[in-house]
Design an enzyme around this catalytic site. Structure first.
Site, PDB file in Angstrom:
ATOM      1  N   LYS A 176      -0.272 -14.593  14.590  1.00 37.45           N
ATOM      2  CA  LYS A 176      -1.250 -13.398  14.738  1.00 37.45           C
ATOM      3  C   LYS A 176      -2.602 -14.119  14.203  1.00 37.45           C
ATOM      4  O   LYS A 176      -2.954 -15.221  14.702  1.00 37.45           O
ATOM      5  CB  LYS A 176      -0.737 -12.205  13.834  1.00 37.45           C
ATOM      6  CG  LYS A 176       0.747 -11.676  14.384  1.00 37.45           C
ATOM      7  CD  LYS A 176       1.626 -10.989  13.493  1.00 37.45           C
ATOM      8  CE  LYS A 176       2.033 -11.462  12.283  1.00 37.45           C
ATOM      9  NZ  LYS A 176       2.924 -10.649  11.349  1.00 37.45           N
ATOM     10  N   ASP A 211       9.128  -9.006   7.400  1.00 33.43           N
ATOM     11  CA  ASP A 211       8.895  -7.503   7.742  1.00 33.43           C
ATOM     12  C   ASP A 211      10.137  -7.052   8.438  1.00 33.43           C
ATOM     13  O   ASP A 211      10.609  -5.865   8.277  1.00 33.43           O
ATOM     14  CB  ASP A 211       7.606  -7.023   8.514  1.00 33.43           C
ATOM     15  CG  ASP A 211       7.194  -7.979   9.772  1.00 33.43           C
ATOM     16  OD1 ASP A 211       7.974  -8.976   9.810  1.00 33.43           O
ATOM     17  OD2 ASP A 211       6.343  -7.726  10.287  1.00 33.43           O
TER      18      ASP A 211
END
Ligand code: GLC
Length: 478
Positions: A176, A211
């Site tokens: 990211k 996550d």
């Protein structure tokens, strides 16, 4: 608060007629071809995905990394207590206080902190000092004082980490928008614990959680038939429960269960570009990104990138004088200038005049002249980019379902992330893909039950910290 919430996601309204000039129509046809994934092609992608999953389970350092999470077995539903969770890797940094009350019940209190671009790309020590300050001020804000005992914290670190214990691991890479120096090959738990110790913050980092693993756990807390957790948000990835006997590369010794959660890191799927329909517009995005040639699948399906793919298509249309009379704007010319949230607005827009689309283009993007044909072309491009993303997401879900044989027995899959939560028709498009991928299973969407797992990063990390605390109490050396 329950882990599932009812939500109303807008529906995408697709248009079929552009009404443009022959060159405009010809170019739109070309774009349609480049982004369309037929049912046969989707099957081919799924099969490749599945074979890459198996490779990752068999050997280290494969494209889909298939990282054992050290979370063994399943939750009992009896997990209770107060825990902290730290969530790094989504849009914001979050500190969450989770009160687990058992059987899927919990309450949370959380504070978000903005991580500046300079912290995301600077020295990792500065990032951890910042995080320690945030945790410290959270404790003060919520009046948390546990006397002499440290507060247990589950650290949701949403980047690839090779784990060696439930609270140990070495960071493999950044993904990211992050690219801090001094982190690769280091243990994120030690970096965090050191920063906390320097500031005398009484917190013990007892679990390191991806996550997706957190999302699986938080979904499983109220739905015991959960076998996967997926994020379709800023980035994309999945975790699922695998049999130990299938994890051929496992060298971690005896385990207390015959199952373990695997953090797949499927964002890297097909970095070799064997099967994915990578277009020149995807290549441009990849080349200009901070991690070229990495995470190609993630770049085709995630919130951080969809707007940028669409922007690249729109700019080519402008350059060919097929859009906005050949004029762009400073905003549309800037990298990341066409946000994925604009795509959501445009996809949900309906009616002949496409007022919302016109507003985004003229007000948010400052395009000088916008015609109705322009609006229809832009809407079609958003539809193509958004639909391709959801269909590729379906291939990943189908790969997991086939590997874990969950179609026969049925299973719940917890999903979190802005794209899944807010993007118009993202879920319906995934479900359509699944229908095509399982033609012999008429009720596939009842067997693979997708659902929003709200706050997997917070509640899931707390659950993991709870499991780790129990393990530590049983075995003081852990
Ligand atoms: C990126 C990260 C991965 C995470 C995903 C979703 O793919 O590498 O660890 O799960 O984003 O946040």
């Amino acid at each position: 608060m329950a882990s599932q919430t009812q939500r109303k996601v807008p529906v995408a309204h697709t248009i079929t007629t552009i009404g443009g000039t022959p060159p405009q129509e010809a170019m739109v046809d070309k774009i349609v071809k480049a982004f369309t994934i037929t049912p046969e092609y989707l099957e081919e992608i799924t099969q490749h995905f599945l074979s890459e999953m198996k490779k990752g389970l068999n050997e280290e350092d494969q494209t889909i990394a298939m990282i054992p999470s050290f979370v063994e077995g399943r939750l009992t539903g009896e997990e209770v207590g107060q825990f902290l969770a730290l969530d790094l890797g989504g849009t914001n940094l979050r500190v969450v206080l989770v009160d687990l009350q058992g059987r899927g019940n919990f309450t949370t209190k959380s504070t978000k902190y903005k991580v500046s671009d300079s912290l995301k790309t600077g020295d990792v020590k500065d990032l951890y000092n910042f995080i320690a300050d945030c945790i410290d001020s959270f404790l003060t804000e919520h009046n948390l004082d546990y006397g002499t005992a440290d507060i247990h914290l589950g650290y949701t670190f949403s980047f690839p980490v090779y784990q060696s214990k439930i609270n140990r691991g070495l960071q493999k890479q950044w993904t990211k928008g992050f690219n801090c120096s001094g982190a690769i090959g280091k243990d994120p738990v030690i970096l965090l614990q050191d920063a906390l110790a320097k500031k005398h913050v009484p917190v013990l980092v007892s679990a390191l959680v991806n996550d997706t693993v957190g999302t699986l756990l938080s979904n499983a807390y109220s739905k015991p038939d959960t076998n996967a957790g997926i994020i379709f948000g800023t980035g994309s990835n999945g975790a699922y429960i695998e049999k130990m006997s299938n994890i051929k590369k496992w060298k971690g010794g005896p385990t207390s269960s015959d199952e373990m959660i695997i953090n797949m890191e499927f964002g890297a799927f097909d970095n070799e570009r064997v099967v994915l329909p990578v277009t020149p517009w995807d290549n441009k995005l990849d080349r200009e990104s901070i991690n070229p040639h990495k995470q190609i699948f993630e770049k085709m399906i995630s919130g951080m990138y969809l707007g940028e793919i669409a922007r690249n298509v729109l700019l080519e249309l402008v350059d060919r004088t097929l859009l906005f009379e050949g004029y762009s704007s400073k905003e549309l010319n800037s990298q990341w200038g066409f946000e994925t949230t604009y795509m959501s607005t445009i996809e949900a827009d309906q009616g002949d005049s496409l007022k919302e689309t016109h507003r985004v283009l003229s007000s948010s993007l400052n395009i000088p002249k916008v015609s109705e044909v322009d609006c229809r072309i832009v809407k079609r491009v958003c539809d193509l980019v958004g639909t391709r993303a959801a269909r590729l997401a379906a291939a990943a879900i189908a790969g997991i379902a086939r590997q874990s044989s969950s179609v026969q027995n049925g299973c719940d899959i917890g999903i979190d992330g802005s794209l899944y939560e807010f993007y118009p028709s993202f879920e319906q498009r995934i479900e359509q893909g699944l229908v095509e991928l399982f033609p012999d299973v008429p009720d596939i969407n009842k067997r693979i039950r997708l659902g929003l797992a709200k706050d997997g990063s917070g509640v899931g990390a707390a659950l993991c910290a709870c499991v780790a605390k129990k393990m530590a109490e049983r075995r003081p050396s852990v």
